[in-house]
Design a protein around this motif. Structure first.
Motif, PDB file in Angstrom:
ATOM      1  N   GLN A  84       0.856  -1.288  -0.067  1.00 19.94           N
ATOM      2  CA  GLN A  84       0.003  -0.072  -0.049  1.00 19.94           C
ATOM      3  C   GLN A  84       0.876   1.135  -0.004  1.00 19.94           C
ATOM      4  O   GLN A  84       0.309   2.312   0.568  1.00 19.94           O
ATOM      5  CB  GLN A  84      -1.029   0.092   1.373  1.00 19.94           C
ATOM      6  CG  GLN A  84      -2.102  -0.858   1.207  1.00 19.94           C
ATOM      7  CD  GLN A  84      -1.539  -2.185   1.792  1.00 19.94           C
ATOM      8  OE1 GLN A  84      -0.965  -2.369   2.990  1.00 19.94           O
ATOM      9  NE2 GLN A  84      -1.816  -3.285   1.190  1.00 19.94           N
ATOM     10  N   THR A  85       2.016   1.294  -0.630  1.00 17.05           N
ATOM     11  CA  THR A  85       2.973   2.285  -0.601  1.00 17.05           C
ATOM     12  C   THR A  85       4.015   2.289  -1.731  1.00 17.05           C
ATOM     13  O   THR A  85       4.252   1.118  -2.302  1.00 17.05           O
ATOM     14  CB  THR A  85       3.801   2.684   0.673  1.00 17.05           C
ATOM     15  OG1 THR A  85       4.632   3.834   0.330  1.00 17.05           O
ATOM     16  CG2 THR A  85       4.798   1.485   1.060  1.00 17.05           C
ATOM     17  N   GLY A 202      -5.678  -2.451  -7.296  1.00 19.60           N
ATOM     18  CA  GLY A 202      -5.816  -1.954  -5.729  1.00 19.60           C
ATOM     19  C   GLY A 202      -7.195  -2.076  -4.909  1.00 19.60           C
ATOM     20  O   GLY A 202      -7.158  -2.411  -3.720  1.00 19.60           O
ATOM     21  N   GLY A 206      -7.384  -4.109  -1.800  1.00 16.34           N
ATOM     22  CA  GLY A 206      -7.890  -3.277  -0.412  1.00 16.34           C
ATOM     23  C   GLY A 206      -9.244  -3.828   0.050  1.00 16.34           C
ATOM     24  O   GLY A 206      -9.279  -4.070   1.224  1.00 16.34           O
ATOM     25  N   HIS A 210      -7.371  -6.736   2.405  1.00 12.82           N
ATOM     26  CA  HIS A 210      -7.241  -6.142   3.606  1.00 12.82           C
ATOM     27  C   HIS A 210      -8.404  -5.442   4.409  1.00 12.82           C
ATOM     28  O   HIS A 210      -8.387  -5.002   5.258  1.00 12.82           O
ATOM     29  CB  HIS A 210      -6.287  -4.704   3.156  1.00 12.82           C
ATOM     30  CG  HIS A 210      -5.126  -5.101   2.572  1.00 12.82           C
ATOM     31  ND1 HIS A 210      -4.006  -5.754   3.576  1.00 12.82           N
ATOM     32  CD2 HIS A 210      -4.488  -5.107   1.190  1.00 12.82           C
ATOM     33  CE1 HIS A 210      -2.775  -5.819   2.728  1.00 12.82           C
ATOM     34  NE2 HIS A 210      -3.238  -5.430   1.154  1.00 12.82           N
ATOM     35  N   ALA A 217     -10.550   2.387   0.003  1.00 10.43           N
ATOM     36  CA  ALA A 217      -9.554   1.607  -0.988  1.00 10.43           C
ATOM     37  C   ALA A 217      -9.610   2.459  -2.239  1.00 10.43           C
ATOM     38  O   ALA A 217      -8.326   2.501  -2.910  1.00 10.43           O
ATOM     39  CB  ALA A 217     -10.051   0.374  -1.174  1.00 10.43           C
ATOM     40  N   LEU A 220      -7.261   5.480  -1.631  1.00  9.42           N
ATOM     41  CA  LEU A 220      -5.649   5.402  -1.345  1.00  9.42           C
ATOM     42  C   LEU A 220      -4.996   4.779  -2.668  1.00  9.42           C
ATOM     43  O   LEU A 220      -4.109   5.256  -3.149  1.00  9.42           O
ATOM     44  CB  LEU A 220      -5.537   3.960  -0.161  1.00  9.42           C
ATOM     45  CG  LEU A 220      -4.295   3.540   0.080  1.00  9.42           C
ATOM     46  CD1 LEU A 220      -3.209   4.543   0.410  1.00  9.42           C
ATOM     47  CD2 LEU A 220      -4.245   2.547   1.065  1.00  9.42           C
ATOM     48  N   PHE A 221      -5.594   3.793  -3.171  1.00  5.36           N
ATOM     49  CA  PHE A 221      -4.970   2.921  -4.336  1.00  5.36           C
ATOM     50  C   PHE A 221      -5.126   3.956  -5.688  1.00  5.36           C
ATOM     51  O   PHE A 221      -4.139   3.905  -6.571  1.00  5.36           O
ATOM     52  CB  PHE A 221      -5.466   1.766  -4.439  1.00  5.36           C
ATOM     53  CG  PHE A 221      -5.141   0.738  -3.713  1.00  5.36           C
ATOM     54  CD1 PHE A 221      -3.866   0.049  -3.759  1.00  5.36           C
ATOM     55  CD2 PHE A 221      -5.833   0.454  -2.537  1.00  5.36           C
ATOM     56  CE1 PHE A 221      -3.568  -0.746  -2.888  1.00  5.36           C
ATOM     57  CE2 PHE A 221      -5.395  -0.524  -1.651  1.00  5.36           C
ATOM     58  CZ  PHE A 221      -4.227  -1.197  -1.835  1.00  5.36           C
TER      59      PHE A 221
END
Length: 686
Positions: A84-85, A202, A206, A210, A217, A220-221
């Motif tokens: 996730q980075t 993602g 996500g 996750h 999600a 973020l993605f």
């Protein structure tokens, strides 16, 4: 193979390896900055490349940079979907650059892709395709042109071979660029697909893996994917632009490592721009400066080192090329023409006198030469040509030579660590030095050490430093030979200068009455007797008055001298006393008048040798007595025979002025110190 060759090979292998092996975020950040730096370097080099072969490795470099960028995409995609980075750089582009908005990020990314895909990439592809076609079509014509030049003897076999290779390399390049442009097009398509995969993948990972909310999600993605896309597409956009610029470059024979290091970094100063760009990114973005500044420092240092190395190599190449060019020029028949040039004035000196001409060693000879030319212009009215100053290893270390039109007219020898001391008439035994002769006036003198200078000054000696000795000698030589330095071209320049203020006299005189050559003869005769021609307007007006009566340059010179009587009087008269002269008696003047023979070619003087020797002796004795008394000797005669007397005297005493009564102002007081006559064939002085 050299280290740089191994470095390129290892770099290519590592590009493939990083597609397979997961990389930590910190290393990804470093590689992303290297990718951006490489793109900036490529576009700057492309913009500064002047011809195709200077960046002929570009098609292969385009493939490697595309592969490197795609490898980074794979590594960052793995990191985004797994951890996730994607590193600080990607997060900065995803949040800071697009303001943290996923929608804005998507729009910016799409705009960049459209610009690259539809504008730059498509245009470059079309240009490369057309260029390749025209290049291949023109190859036969270029080959025939080379063969024709070779057959005509305009080029050598080596030059023909080099030109054929260049034509072949250009054709290879255009063909290579036609295919390499597809890499850029494929890269743009791959960037869109990878970004979509990152977003969709993602969201699935996500939510499913996750357990994240759909909105969380997506936020973020999407930002990470957009940041990854921007980081990838900005360098791609720069390289696409470089593709359009370099599309007309040609291929190369060198190996990949050599071409990349030589051609990519052929402009070390551009690396300073790259380093500065990275420094700005470090200071004005949240990216950790400790991450960016080392890269910028390394790039700047590399540019400095390469610039130093290239400067040394260019200097060596230029020296070698200069030597070869001089050798070729010496071999060519045209070089003989350059050898015919003779400098008007030359000053040559031994290697021991270099300090007087070298400014870095405190020498002021060049400045003194400028002042000498100004002084001659003020006193004689002539523009002294440029004085050629050069060292001559064939001379003695402390010797110098003065040449006029290639011929040696004077020489001297000076001692730089001494002073020239000229006696006031009574020598002082306490003043010790090396006996010599002052070169300008032939006076006895001494070369003394600096510690003896003060004592010599107290004893009344005239002290002169070595540079002043040289400049004084040079000045006197120029004055003595000024008549040899004024040719027709110089006379024309002087006449043109008068024409600007007094055109009437020029229009009347030249060319209707006299030509430039005839005016030159008059000016030369005046200068030969040290009569200034600065008042040129008076001289030309006098010539205009009498040129209709005679074309004899001797007679015209006498008329001009009479017109310059005030100038000549002030030149020789002493303001504090009468003008002391040696007078030619009536019998001597009659002897000269009877000895003038007139022919169609001109008049000349013919006196028997015995009388000549006697007259020489008496005039010399009188002149020496005046010189010993510190008085400038002057020989005074009637206007009718002045020019003949001057012709007679200049053979043994060229510096003795010969004046006529008409050349002196009436108010001047004259004192005759001796009258030379001839009685019964014997010359006597009364």
């Amino acid at each position: 193979m050299k280290i740089r060759d191994y470095a390129v090979l290892v770099s290519v292998i590592m590009i493939v390896v990083m597609m397979v092996i997961p990389l930590p975020p910190l290393l990804l950040d470093l590689l992303i900055m290297i990718n951006i730096s490489l793109a900036i370097t490529i576009i700057l080099v492309a913009m500064n490349t002047k011809e195709a072969l200077q960046f002929s490795i570009f098609p292969t470099l385009l493939l490697l940079t595309t592969l490197f960028r795609l490898g980074l995409n794979v590594s960052t995609t793995r990191s985004i979907l797994t951890n996730q980075t994607g590193g600080q750089v990607i997060e900065t582009f995803g949040s800071f650059v697009v303001g943290g908005s996923a929608i804005i990020g998507i729009l910016v990314f799409l705009i960049l892709v459209i610009i690259q895909f539809l504008v730059i990439t498509k245009g470059s592809e079309r240009v490369a395709e057309v260029a390749a076609r025209f290049t291949l079509d023109s190859m036969p014509g270029k080959q025939m042109s080379i063969d024709a030049d070779l057959g005509a003897g305009m080029i050598s076999d080596q030059e023909a071979k080099k030109r054929r290779e260049k034509v072949s390399q250009e054709a290879d390049f255009y063909g290579a660029m036609d295919g390499a442009s597809k890499f850029v097009k494929g890269d743009a398509i791959a960037g869109i697909i990878i970004t979509i995969i990152n977003i969709i993948g993602g969201l699935l990972i996500g939510v499913i893996v996750h357990g994240m909310a759909m909105g969380e999600a997506a936020q973020l993605f999407t930002l990470l994917s957009i940041g990854d896309g921007l980081v990838s597409q900005i360098p791609a956009l720069l390289i696409s632009t470089a593709t359009g610029i370099v599309v007309t470059r040609a291929a190369s024979d060198g190996n990949l490592g050599s071409d990349i290091t030589k051609q990519l970094f052929a402009y070390p100063k551009m690396l300073y721009v790259v380093a500065g760009t990275l420094a700005l990114i470090a200071f004005f973005t949240p990216i950790n400066p400790l991450l960016v500044l080392p890269v910028a420092g390394v790039i700047a240092f590399g540019g400095y080192r390469m610039q130093s190395v290239l400067a040394v190599e260019e200097k060596e190449e230029s020296e070698a090329a200069g030597g070869g060019q001089e050798l070729e020029e010496l071999k060519s028949p045209e070089s003989v023409i350059d050898l015919l040039h003779v400098d008007a004035i030359e000053f040559e000196f031994g290697y021991g006198l270099i300090p007087i001409a070298d400014k870095n060693q405190g020498g002021d000879l060049l400045d003194r030469v400028i002042m000498i030319r100004r002084q001659c212009a003020m006193e004689l009215g002539v523009v002294v040509p440029v004085i050629r100053i050069r060292d001559n290893i064939q001379l003695q270390p402390n010797e110098y030579v003065i040449k006029i039109k290639g011929n040696k007219v004077a020489a001297g020898e000076i001692m730089l660590d001494h002073y020239l001391a000229m006696s006031p008439g009574i020598d002082d035994e306490n003043v010790e030095g090396i006996e010599t002769v002052e070169p300008a006036f032939g006076m006895p003198a001494l070369w003394i050490r600096e510690d003896m200078k003060e004592e010599a000054e107290m004893a009344g000696y005239a002290i002169v430093d070595p540079p002043s000795v040289v400049s004084t000698h040079l000045t006197e030589v120029i004055k003595r030979h000024a008549h040899e330095l004024i040719g027709r071209q110089e006379v024309k320049a002087l006449i043109d200068n008068v024409r600007e203020t007094s055109p009437a006299v020029i229009e009347e005189l030249i060319p209707h009455l006299l030509g430039i050559g005839e005016v030159q003869k008059v000016l030369m005769k005046l200068l030969k007797e040290k009569v200034s021609i600065r008042n040129l307007l008076v001289i030309l007006e006098t010539l205009a008055d009498y040129a209709s009566q005679t074309k004899d340059s001797d007679l015209l010179t006498e008329y001009v001298r009479q017109a310059l009587s005030r100038q000549i009087t002030l030149q020789y008269a002493d303001q504090n006393g009468p003008l002391q002269v040696i007078t030619a008696g009536a019998s001597l003047e009659k002897k000269f008048a009877d000895s003038v023979h007139r022919t169609e070619q001109g008049n000349y003087l013919s006196i028997d040798p015995e009388s000549s020797q006697s007259i020489f002796q008496k005039i010399s004795e009188q002149a020496s007595q005046l010189q010993q008394a510190g008085v400038q000797p002057v020989l005074l005669t009637s206007p009718a025979i002045r020019m003949y007397m001057r012709q007679f005297v200049e053979r043994f005493a060229p510096d003795l002025p010969v004046l006529s009564y008409n050349e002196l102002e009436p108010e001047i007081e004259i004192q005759s110190v001796g009258v030379i006559n001839i009685s019964a064939g014997v010359v006597n002085v009364s």
